[in-house]
Write a protein that holds these residues in place. Sequence first.
Motif, PDB file in Angstrom:
ATOM      1  N   LEU A  71      29.768 -16.446  10.015  1.00 50.94           N
ATOM      2  CA  LEU A  71      29.802 -15.232   9.203  1.00 50.94           C
ATOM      3  C   LEU A  71      28.645 -14.302   9.547  1.00 50.94           C
ATOM      4  O   LEU A  71      28.815 -13.099   9.754  1.00 50.94           O
ATOM      5  CB  LEU A  71      29.729 -15.673   7.735  1.00 50.94           C
ATOM      6  N   MET A  72      27.442 -14.865   9.654  1.00 48.55           N
ATOM      7  CA  MET A  72      26.261 -14.018   9.836  1.00 48.55           C
ATOM      8  C   MET A  72      26.236 -13.385  11.211  1.00 48.55           C
ATOM      9  O   MET A  72      25.984 -12.193  11.364  1.00 48.55           O
ATOM     10  CB  MET A  72      24.996 -14.838   9.603  1.00 48.55           C
ATOM     11  N   VAL A  73      26.494 -14.183  12.227  1.00 54.53           N
ATOM     12  CA  VAL A  73      26.419 -13.629  13.582  1.00 54.53           C
ATOM     13  C   VAL A  73      27.624 -12.739  13.860  1.00 54.53           C
ATOM     14  O   VAL A  73      27.502 -11.704  14.525  1.00 54.53           O
ATOM     15  CB  VAL A  73      26.252 -14.754  14.617  1.00 54.53           C
ATOM     16  N   GLY A  74      28.780 -13.098  13.283  1.00 56.18           N
ATOM     17  CA  GLY A  74      29.933 -12.206  13.412  1.00 56.18           C
ATOM     18  C   GLY A  74      29.619 -10.838  12.822  1.00 56.18           C
ATOM     19  O   GLY A  74      29.967  -9.805  13.387  1.00 56.18           O
ATOM     20  N   THR A  75      28.921 -10.842  11.700  1.00 59.73           N
ATOM     21  CA  THR A  75      28.556  -9.580  11.068  1.00 59.73           C
ATOM     22  C   THR A  75      27.614  -8.777  11.951  1.00 59.73           C
ATOM     23  O   THR A  75      27.802  -7.580  12.155  1.00 59.73           O
ATOM     24  CB  THR A  75      27.876  -9.870   9.716  1.00 59.73           C
TER      25      THR A  75
END
Lengths: 724, 724
Positions: free
Chosen positions: B635-639
């Motif tokens: 989630l974080m790196v995709g964001t």
Amino acid sequence: MPVLFWIVPVAGVLAVLFVLWLARNVLKHDSGTPKMKEIGDMIFQGAWAFLKRQYSTIAIFSIVIAIVIGVLVGVLGGSGGEAENSYTGFAIAWRTSVAFLVGAACSAIAGFVGMYIAVKSNVRCAAAAQKSLREAVNVALRGGGVAGFLITALSLIGVTAIFFAFGGYNEPEIAPHLIIGFGFGASFVALFAQLGGGIYTKAADVGADLVGKVESGIPEDDPRNPAVIADLVGDNVGDCAGRGADLFESTAAESIGAMILGIAAYLVTKNIVWILFPLVVRGFGMIASMIGLISVKTKESENPMSALNRGYYVSLILAVVGLFISVYFLFNSELHGKEMWFFAAGLVGIVASVIVVFVTQYYTEFRFRPVRDIAEASKTGPATNIIAGMSVGFETTFATALIIGVSLILSYWFGTQTGVEGAGVFGTAVATMGMLMTCPYILTMDTFGPITDNANGINEMAGAGPEVRRITDKLDAVGNTTKALTKGYALVSAGLAAFLLFQAYLDQVSFIKTGEPGGYPLVDLARIEVFVGALLAAMVVFLFSAMSVKAVGKTASKIIEEVRRQFRADPEILNPKDPSKPHKPDYARAVDITARAGLREMIAPGLLPILAPVIIGLVFRWLGYEAPMVVAGFLMVGTIVGIMMASFMNNGGGAWDNAKKMIEDNQLKDEKGNVLGKKTAAHAAAVVGDTIGDPLKDTAGPSLHVLIKLLATVTLVLAPLFVG
Amino acid sequence: MPVLFWIVPVAGVLAVLFVLWLARNVLKHDSGTPKMKEIGDMIFQGAWAFLKRQYSTIAIFSIVIAIVIGVLVGVLGGSGGEAENSYTGFAIAWRTSVAFLVGAACSAIAGFVGMYIAVKSNVRCAAAAQKSLREAVNVALRGGGVAGFLITALSLIGVTAIFFAFGGYNEPEIAPHLIIGFGFGASFVALFAQLGGGIYTKAADVGADLVGKVESGIPEDDPRNPAVIADLVGDNVGDCAGRGADLFESTAAESIGAMILGIAAYLVTKNIVWILFPLVVRGFGMIASMIGLISVKTKESENPMSALNRGYYVSLILAVVGLFISVYFLFNSELHGKEMWFFAAGLVGIVASVIVVFVTQYYTEFRFRPVRDIAEASKTGPATNIIAGMSVGFETTFATALIIGVSLILSYWFGTQTGVEGAGVFGTAVATMGMLMTCPYILTMDTFGPITDNANGINEMAGAGPEVRRITDKLDAVGNTTKALTKGYALVSAGLAAFLLFQAYLDQVSFIKTGEPGGYPLVDLARIEVFVGALLAAMVVFLFSAMSVKAVGKTASKIIEEVRRQFRADPEILNPKDPSKPHKPDYARAVDITARAGLREMIAPGLLPILAPVIIGLVFRWLGYEAPMVVAGFLMVGTIVGIMMASFMNNGGGAWDNAKKMIEDNQLKDEKGNVLGKKTAAHAAAVVGDTIGDPLKDTAGPSLHVLIKLLATVTLVLAPLFVG
């Protein structure tokens, strides 16, 4: 010292002897007609002048950086403070500086010698093509071998020598930490070599095309174009010197990282094999590659790529055998059979390197859907060609991420199955070393590329006959493929190595804080400072791409101006009144202007990935955050984004290139079945796509591989600063 | 219940009344000549038919997803197992499904009504332009206001209503967890609305241009082009309905996320203001935006942008006042002055929204260097134009990352200064809510864009006089600016919100495991599974971009085929024998074919970001890893990567667009000082750049904002699956 360790010096010495033999063999070949000699000399001088200028700049920077590292790490890095130990303060500072300079020097020497032979090989390859295909392949391959083996041998010998020089015999658990400067030196040189060479080569290419083909309507490699020699020089300094420095640094930094990871097990077992293992594996890889190269025999009638592939498979099989021997003899007495899990981990790396080859071919050859889609899209103009190519480039990240992700998970899991604590990460290191075993062979194939490209250009300029042109044309096409494969290989190996380099960084932080491995805090992405560090890392990758692409544009505009100036100053260059006495353009001046502009433009993007982590680390330290963790987040996410962008750029660029070639090969048809070949609107559209792909695949993309590893080495070296 | 809470229903009801008043006001305007009415009707019917078809598809998907969520979360999500509590199993499953459907329905209603008025406004705006600029601005702005205020009001009312319906009055610490389905429903609809609309609008645009301007040599918006109505329809369904759904979901999901974050403080203080705060702030924002919109008075002689900006500043100032009141009255009794740190955090968000405006203008207006560089590069052809534009696009990530990074660090730090435990994250939530306060006004300006764009097209097709054209041309240019600004705003608000949504996800995981907040393990990037999850997330962003860009190409090819078919079937469409009786093309068929193809192509990229985190989470759970942490890394790196790519695409696309406009405005000169305008090679090059930028800035880029938030909501909703 285990007996098997002797493979390292033996392989190193053998490789150097092999390089001497290859070089002698190439140099004794005939260098063709006087006209060819003349062209060959001009390329040689241009390349040499560029390299000298480039490495002078790099040398100055290196000395400055060495001093800065020494002072910064010495003063800010915990000297005299609580944390003082063998990994902090001046104890580590001066050794890091020295190792940095040695690493930089080794990389420069390897680059220089490899280039020297490559630029001597091109004209000999062109001449050999007048005799037979087989002869021409031999010259190009042996010329490439000089670069390939010298670079990897110097990396192996350099790391080994400095390891022992810094006390590796008595204190093997400390020495790896002291030699990380070697890796940083190597990646420092690599970044500037790749950036400078990449900017030069694509600026010359784009500039020569725009002002020659587009504005003046003269064909490619036409001797009337003042930028034509610059273009040929560019292939050498970009593809040959750049990629060589890239893989010199890969092999060096990844060996050192793997050695650091071995320390944890060494401290428990007191068995030095954990630390020496990477060097031994690489020794076997060197010998496997040597035999592979010797085994190459080209039949006159076959596609030379098949012969190169056979040699590659020989290397691969021998590498598997070497890996087995290394694992069995080094670890069996300790692990009693469980060491075979490490063999499995190494196999993962070797298999990954083979899969990369197929995937790269799928995305960049016009036998397959992606390139065909781009060629089809060219029918409706440049815009649709570019949209299609961009989409293909983005899509390639799927395969890249999957190969790296699955290899990491698998090799990590295999590592854990040995039952040794912390061996999961060591498993990924084994996979990386497995992948790098065939590096000398891969690098040989890569340097084959610019040699044959140049040979083809020389034959074109010297007006060789159609049969000879057919041979060098064929070799040139093979060279394009090997260059693309090497980029895929370099990228995936960088991705695979990334994880081990992080862990080495975390170990380094832990050693600085506590004198022991494994004591690092977690890199918690949910902490705001780590998240922001990660965000900034992604940005740095994009900004670096922006700067390096823009540098190509700026440099190209300088060449265009110069060519226009020459055409204006002497109209007889383009249209001689007496065609038997054409006025020669001033090639050297065009070469020189390109070199100056290219080197100036490499500085800003080159400094960005060095300064960004340092500034971010120091700012967060000053703000009172846990700076080493911010830097770790920066490093990891920067690596991830760098891999994705490089995959997009390398493969997208290759696909655009081959979509153009597909049209030039008359493989595209319109609705009614008419062939759409050269001089159609579809071809013009594909040329635009190719021109856009060029700086992506030959400047920004390959520089990103280096950037990834540079981020790892610079943070490793400067870890004491962040811990504070 | 604090007295101040009543601002929420009051603002909601006021906003609905305001919308009714605006709609009545717009509809009573004259809709012009019969010819204009006819064109307006065709656009209306095309847009309406597309929306009906699109939302039928979305409705079917929504019902399937609602059932799947219910079953999956109910069965796999810990029901009957050890972890069973109010946050697991069927207790949460059915509520999530219901909330999902309500969220989806609210988004759909807001989209439908907003679109209805927008498509009724365009022809009235065109007619009003025959009277005065002022009148035309009024119509467009009020038409836009219907969409802007209805969307945000429904989001505010919807979240509030479902919060209380699910027990928010008695158990305010549990209800926010039960309503996360609402956010997921909203982002689900938003993704398909934005993707479908984005694909439609750019396919119609590119298709109409390629087959009209390029192949047949007829001007833009020429009534002979069968795709011209499809093109005008596209502006509505892409910019208006798509962005509306995007911001509906932003406001909804971010309110819910902020409410979840408030629970931790509520559990300590038993003061419900921690949970209701986001709703109160948005209530004040609604009223501030309303007064801002009413205050807009355009002078006949001025640039309408100045008038819009004055209204925006009024809204901003009132928002600051509202923020102060909210913070003071809700928190003073508890924090005794320290609540002003929250006010400071909120100011950070408001200031960030203003800086975004300036940065977006810098990168996309031709007063400044970036666009001028691209225009200059057009002189040497499409290749250099595109390289320059790509470089500018990459460069814009610098400002985007810096704004988001600094805002996060600052608002977090302000939050911690209140001394409340965990208030750092709450500080970032306050900043996000501060930024979203003026959302109704921003959304009004955004919808102003497609209305004026259509008005201009209608006047062109209806053959209006030059003075009227001058007015709608001017309005169209203002609309382009407001559309670009909204995209910047939507992107930065998504980035700012990302951190609070992660934390909400981690809290959710913690609640599922332990029934309490803050008990989540760390998201350790140094763990191999988290790192690989992060790598795959970056890949998903690239793959999504590839798929959505390719979808535009595929859909455009269908339109091109249809237009060619119509031209072949009836040559009199293009060249009527009797010019007074032209044969009309079959616009409806072109609209229909575009709609069918566009909707088919939206499915694959639309499902990717929903399925990818689920599959990755379940696979890693099955492999025995700590799946919730892998998903968190994803989630974080995709964001992070999504923000960077969207910044590149939105701003790069805008810059390409305006480089073309700069040349069309005769602002580019060659070496000798001659103007390079329309019909020069430089202009042709710039048109290629614009065509490439179009699918980036209007399809892939804006869809990425939604993707970021969809990743957050889908993981929030499915968290029980990963915990297992």
